[in-house]
Each structure stands twice: as C-alpha cells, then as structure tokens.
Design a protein around this motif. Structure first.
Motif: not given
Length: 74
Positions: A10-18, A20-26, A41-45, A49-56
């Motif tokens: 019932g859950y999915a882990e989603v990773q966004v690589v953008a 900039s942090p602002e684009v990942a947050r949007r 959770r965010s990490f350098p990509a 540069g860039g940002t990797r954002l992970i959420l479930t």
C-alpha cells in the motif's frame, strides 16, 4: 527502510531528482495534495549538484483525483 527493501503493502517510495531544492519541494507538494506522505528526506544528487528528495506515499489514503486514477489503473 533501507534502499534495497520494498516499502510495506500500500506504500510507494518516491525519489525526485531535481536541479534545485525548490523544484524538488514543488514536486513533493503536489504528491502531498494527493497522498498521505512521510516527512521528506533530501540529499545531494551527485557531483553535478542538484537535490535528491525521497518520500514515502501511502496509496491506501489517496485523495481525489488520485483515488480515481489508482482505481482505474487496477
């Protein structure tokens, strides 16, 4: 949960690589409007540069229009 583990049913882990942090947050904000999510959770990509954002996301608690999309995809 480690990167090799699958999330619970019932859950999915989603990773966004953008670029900039602002684009990942949007993108994360759009997901939050449709699904219940964990704290992001965010990490350098990488070296460039860039940002990797992970959420479930909890797909069992989807809001409209995500609910209708999920039901029609089954």
């Amino acid at each position: 949960m480690t990167p090799q583990e699958a999330p619970p049913a019932g859950y999915a882990e989603v990773q966004v690589v953008a670029a900039s942090p602002e684009v990942a947050r949007r993108v994360a904000e759009v997901l939050r409007r449709s699904f219940a999510t964990t704290e992001q959770r965010s990490f350098p990509a990488g070296d460039e540069g860039g940002t990797r954002l992970i959420l479930t996301v909890d797909t069992t608690r989807a809001e409209e229009p995500a609910r209708s999309w999920l039901e029609s995809s089954r």
